[in-house]
Enzyme design. Structure first.
Site, PDB file in Angstrom:
ATOM      1  CE  LYS A   1      -2.363   3.870   3.108  1.00 16.66           C
ATOM      2  NZ  LYS A   1      -3.525   3.064   2.902  1.00 16.66           N
TER       3      LYS A   1
ATOM      4  CE  LYS B   1      -2.083  -1.451   3.849  1.00 16.47           C
ATOM      5  NZ  LYS B   1      -3.307  -1.504   3.821  1.00 16.47           N
ATOM      6  NE  ARG B   2       1.625   6.513  -2.527  1.00 13.23           N
ATOM      7  CZ  ARG B   2       1.639   7.490  -3.295  1.00 13.23           C
ATOM      8  NH1 ARG B   2       0.998   7.514  -4.398  1.00 13.23           N
ATOM      9  NH2 ARG B   2       2.287   8.649  -3.063  1.00 13.23           N
TER      10      ARG B   2
ATOM     11  CB  THR C   1      -9.807  -1.114  -1.898  1.00 17.16           C
ATOM     12  OG1 THR C   1      -8.814  -0.361  -2.138  1.00 17.16           O
ATOM     13  CG2 THR C   1     -11.030  -0.422  -1.792  1.00 17.16           C
TER      14      THR C   1
ATOM     15  CE  LYS D   1      -7.326  -3.857  -4.643  1.00 17.90           C
ATOM     16  NZ  LYS D   1      -6.360  -2.606  -4.817  1.00 17.90           N
TER      17      LYS D   1
HETATM   18  C1  LIG Z   1      -5.740  -1.975  -3.950  1.00 15.91           C
HETATM   19  C2  LIG Z   1      -4.537  -0.826  -4.204  1.00 15.91           C
HETATM   20  C3  LIG Z   1      -4.380   0.165  -3.440  1.00 15.91           C
HETATM   21  C4  LIG Z   1      -5.233   0.530  -2.155  1.00 15.91           C
HETATM   22  O1  LIG Z   1      -4.489  -0.349  -1.028  1.00 15.91           O
HETATM   23  P1  LIG Z   1      -5.122  -0.153   0.308  1.00 15.91           P
HETATM   24  O2  LIG Z   1      -4.261  -1.250   1.166  1.00 15.91           O
HETATM   25  O3  LIG Z   1      -6.492  -0.197   0.680  1.00 15.91           O
HETATM   26  O4  LIG Z   1      -4.239   1.302   0.998  1.00 15.91           O
HETATM   27  C5  LIG Z   1      -3.202   1.035  -3.675  1.00 15.91           C
HETATM   28  N1  LIG Z   1      -2.458   0.821  -4.713  1.00 15.91           N
HETATM   29  C6  LIG Z   1      -2.742  -0.326  -5.720  1.00 15.91           C
HETATM   30  C7  LIG Z   1      -2.054  -0.563  -6.864  1.00 15.91           C
HETATM   31  C8  LIG Z   1      -3.961  -1.146  -5.454  1.00 15.91           C
HETATM   32  O5  LIG Z   1      -4.140  -1.997  -6.484  1.00 15.91           O
END
Ligand SMILES: *Cc1c(COP(=O)(O)O)cnc(C)c1O
Length: 758
Positions: free
Chosen positions: A481, A475-476, A583, A587
């Site tokens: 986070k 994630k970022r 999100t 996944k």
């Molecule tokens: C799903 C997704 C995110 C969001 O990730 P989080 O864990 O919800 O912050 C960020 N970047 C990419 C490339 C993603 O596919």
């Protein structure tokens, strides 16, 4: 968006055919798909959410247009040099883009700067004209977004900025040829580059110009489409719903009013009714520093007419507020569209709420907290305006395309209905008790992990054991986070293993990925810390490969498709109350990873769905976070009270991971020990204890696999189809418009086009 080819082949139902055909030509389809450049037109979860929603809109046959900017340079590519992030320009367009179609005949013009003039027109009406300093042309580029096995193709319409010819000629006639070219370059800068800040955003003039450019182009486009159908503008809300994805396009409130009142001559009241009924706003953040504000000086210079309109909206709005609260109170100053404190500014979230008929948060907790915190005053004023729409992700991309092995196993057992009705995955629950199914499930996970291990070797040179627990945080990079909390746990395990080599814990591979905003020093230091800890741990012979730490560079959607399916443990460890939804968490769960997480964002709903026994919960709850901060949180108390925490922190401080350099990570440790705004120290022990439970559970592979199956089986709620269904019913009043194409069916039956027989 990631590459379109694979997704289109799946949605058209010709993936296998093409795979075969490509094979006949001696090529491999996956290799071919990997050649496609990823359009990196967003920063992280927020943009990717919009991409998932476009997929669902098309699949549900809802007519829709996704508007955005055709950035010439999208989110930067990340390289890691000496453990530090280095940013490389993303030249995604350098070899062309076969999916887009330029529509120069649909171009629109957008004004900037200058001044306004009030006058009375021929019919005695008060009117305002805006004399701009600069005019820019917006050219739409369209990309079709296909639904899954339906005839709907929606449009992603991205605007490119160009100089208008007329302005060029004016300069040219003055003999200022070079000046005219310079003007042209200034105009084209508008769609040149994406700002790489996730949240909070950077308050730069060019960013506001981009926002206004894209909003004005899109609204002009919408009004034109509406009028082309011969419909009156007062009927706009019956035909169009405009959803604001965060406050980035919130200027739409003022721009729609300007277009309706100044250019289409509607009276203010009618225009306001149309605006409010058409617009709706999704809030995506609770971080106070991420709430967008624009200084009045900058705003008024760039958009003089919009500032007048905002003042007028505010005047009428505050009059209404006074009727609700006759005794006045500081509510008025909090609700005002203008922040009167310090450097006076326009509050974009307030503008979006006032100009919309519906406002929503993106997870149950987030919507609840909006009502209690950032939007409290608005909630008390308009309680029925706020609702929740929990985010979702598209199962087509995040399972069918990215995890063909698991898709095929699932289809073998329960058919294909789940692809468009994800709740059907529940039928897999029964197979949790089926030993043969569990062993297939395990084999598949192992095969995917083995592929990721090869990829890791190729990209980083690090060998990882496919049999180890794959513990992943992608994630970022952001302090909230808490990637650095994950690192503290790695050091804790490392330290325990060093002290007691006989310690029985399953081997683990820690995988990180994520970009830091180029100007976010602390996030970049966290990347350096991950790499530095990895360097020591991976090479330490005492550890004997029982721990590996990998930072995979350039995390993006393409890479996401590789890692989510390979994960066994999903790290969702933000400070409670900080992550709006997330999100990535969805996944992971969909692909059978177990979550270790706080009660934050959609984690709460994931835990509810998969069951508390199949989720590793730790950490303070939101209320406890608020309570602790109110009491005056002091991280030193935790440092002094917990000898193990002290050992872990001291190891970093002494330079153990930085070749003896005690200064390198000092800024990070100083923050943790002085203020620790994200409460890592308060959550440390709970996290480490929970991780020990994870290790224990992993020791029982049958139990783990059953939990994994339940995670996939119970993730149906997190389909973007469910989310879009709720937006359609509760906000947009939109219904499916199935497309019947008899000609197409005939064509498939025997038409010849360009010597290709279909
Ligand atoms: C799903 C997704 C995110 C969001 O990730 P989080 O864990 O919800 O912050 C960020 N970047 C990419 C490339 C993603 O596919």
């Amino acid at each position: 968006m990631w590459g379109h080819l694979g997704n289109n082949l799946i949605n058209l139902g010709i993936y296998e055919d093409i795979e075969q055909a490509v094979g006949v030509c001696g090529m491999n389809l996956r290799t071919l798909l990997a050649q496609e450049e990823e359009p990196g037109l967003g920063n992280g979860g927020l943009g990717r959410l919009a991409a998932c929603y476009l997929d669902s809109l098309s699949t549900l046959q809802i007519p829709a247009i996704g508007y955005g900017i055709r950035y010439e340079f999208g989110i930067f590519d990340q390289e890691i040099r000496d453990g530090w992030q280095v940013e490389i320009t993303d030249k995604w367009l350098q070899y062309g883009n076969p999916w887009e179609l330029a529509r120069p005949t649909e171009a629109v013009t957008v004004k900037f700067g200058g001044y306004t003039q009030a006058y009375t027109d021929d019919e005695g009406r008060y009117r305002v004209r805006w004399i701009p300093h600069q005019v820019v042309k917006g050219i739409p580029y369209d990309t079709p977004i296909l639904g899954y096995r339906v005839n709907t193709a929606n449009t992603l319409r991205l605007w490119k900025a160009e100089a208008p010819e007329s302005f060029d000629f004016m300069a040219f006639n003055r003999g200022d040829y070079y000046g005219s070219v310079a003007d042209k370059m200034t105009s084209e800068n508008l769609s040149k580059i994406l700002y790489p800040n996730d949240e909070p955003l950077q308050g730069k003039q060019l960013r506001l110009e981009q926002q206004y450019f894209f909003v004005s182009c899109s609204l002009q486009d919408v009004l034109r489409l509406h009028q082309r159908c011969g419909l009156p503008l007062a009927a706009l809300p019956q035909k169009f719903a405009l959803q604001l994805n965060d406050t980035h396009p919130a200027i739409a409130v003022a721009e729609l009013m300007r277009l309706l009142v100044d250019e289409h001559l509607l009276d203010w009241e009618t225009a306001w009714e149309v605006t409010q009924k058409t617009l709706a706003y999704t809030n995506h953040t609770l971080l106070p520093e991420a709430l967008e504000k624009w200084a009045l000086s900058l705003f008024g210079r760039l958009l003089p007419r919009h500032l007048e309109i905002i003042y007028e909206i505010n005047r009428r709005f505050l009059d209404e507020v006074r009727l609700h609260y006759p005794h006045g109170d500081d509510r008025l100053s909090r609700l005002s569209l203008i922040d009167e404190f310090g450097d006076r500014s326009v509050r974009m979230a307030n503008l979006a709420v006032v100009g919309s008929h519906a406002v929503n948060g993106v997870a149950a907790l987030h919507s609840d907290l909006l009502k209690k915190t950032v939007l409290k005053d608005f909630y008390e004023l308009y309680p029925e305006r706020l609702s929740n729409k929990t985010n979702g992700v598209t199962p087509r991309r995040w399972l069918v395309l990215s995890n063909p092995r698991l898709t095929s196993l699932i289809c073998d057992r329960i058919g294909e209905g789940w692809i468009t009705n994800l709740d059907e995955l529940r039928q897999l629950e029964a197979f949790g008790e089926d030993g043969e199914f569990r062993s297939r499930w395990q084999q598949i996970k192992l095969a995917i992990k083995t592929e990721l291990a090869e990829h890791i070797k190729l990209r980083t040179g690090i060998s990882v054991n496919p049999d180890s627990l794959f513990d992943i945080q992608v994630k970022r990079i952001h302090e909230y986070k808490r990637q650095h909390l994950n690192v503290l746990h790695i050091i804790s395990l490392y330290h325990r293993l060093k002290n007691d080599p006989s310690l029985e814990i399953p081997p683990r591979t820690f995988i990180f990925g994520g970009k830091a905003a180029p100007g976010y020093f602390m996030a970049k230091l966290i990347i350096k810390l991950i790499n530095s800890v990895g360097e020591v741990v991976n090479k330490d012979p005492d550890i004997r490969d029982r721990l590996k730490v990998v930072f995979l560079p350039d995390y993006n959607v393409t890479f996401g498709q590789r890692v989510y399916p390979a994960a066994e443990l999903s790290e969702q460890i933000s400070t409670a109350g900080k992550e709006a939804s997330g999100t990535g968490n969805m996944k992971f769960a969909l692909n059978g990873a177990l979550t270790i997480g706080t009660l934050d964002g959609a984690n709460i709903e994931i835990r509810e769905e998969v069951g508390p026994d199949n989720f590793f919960l730790f950490g303070l709850k939101t209320e406890e976070v608020y309570g602790l901060k109110a009491m005056g949180y002091n991280p030193w108390d935790y440092y002094h009270a917990n000898p193990h925490l002290r050992e872990v922190i001291d190891l970093i401080a002494e330079g153990y991971f930085s070749h003896g350099n005690k200064d390198l990570f000092k800024p990070l440790l100083d923050t943790l020990l002085s203020s620790d705004p994200y409460l890592l120290l308060a959550d440390f022990q709970s996290y480490v204890d929970c991780q020990d439970q994870v290790s224990q559970a992993y020791g029982d592979r049958d139990r783990w696999t059953r939990m994994s199956i339940y995670n996939t089986a119970r993730s149906g709620k997190f389909s973007s189809d469910r989310a879009i269904g709720e937006y359609c019913e509760e906000i947009w009043q939109a219904v499916p418009v199935p497309v019947e194409v008899p000609e197409y069916e005939q064509a498939k039956a025997g038409l010849q086009i360009c010597n290709v027989k279909f």
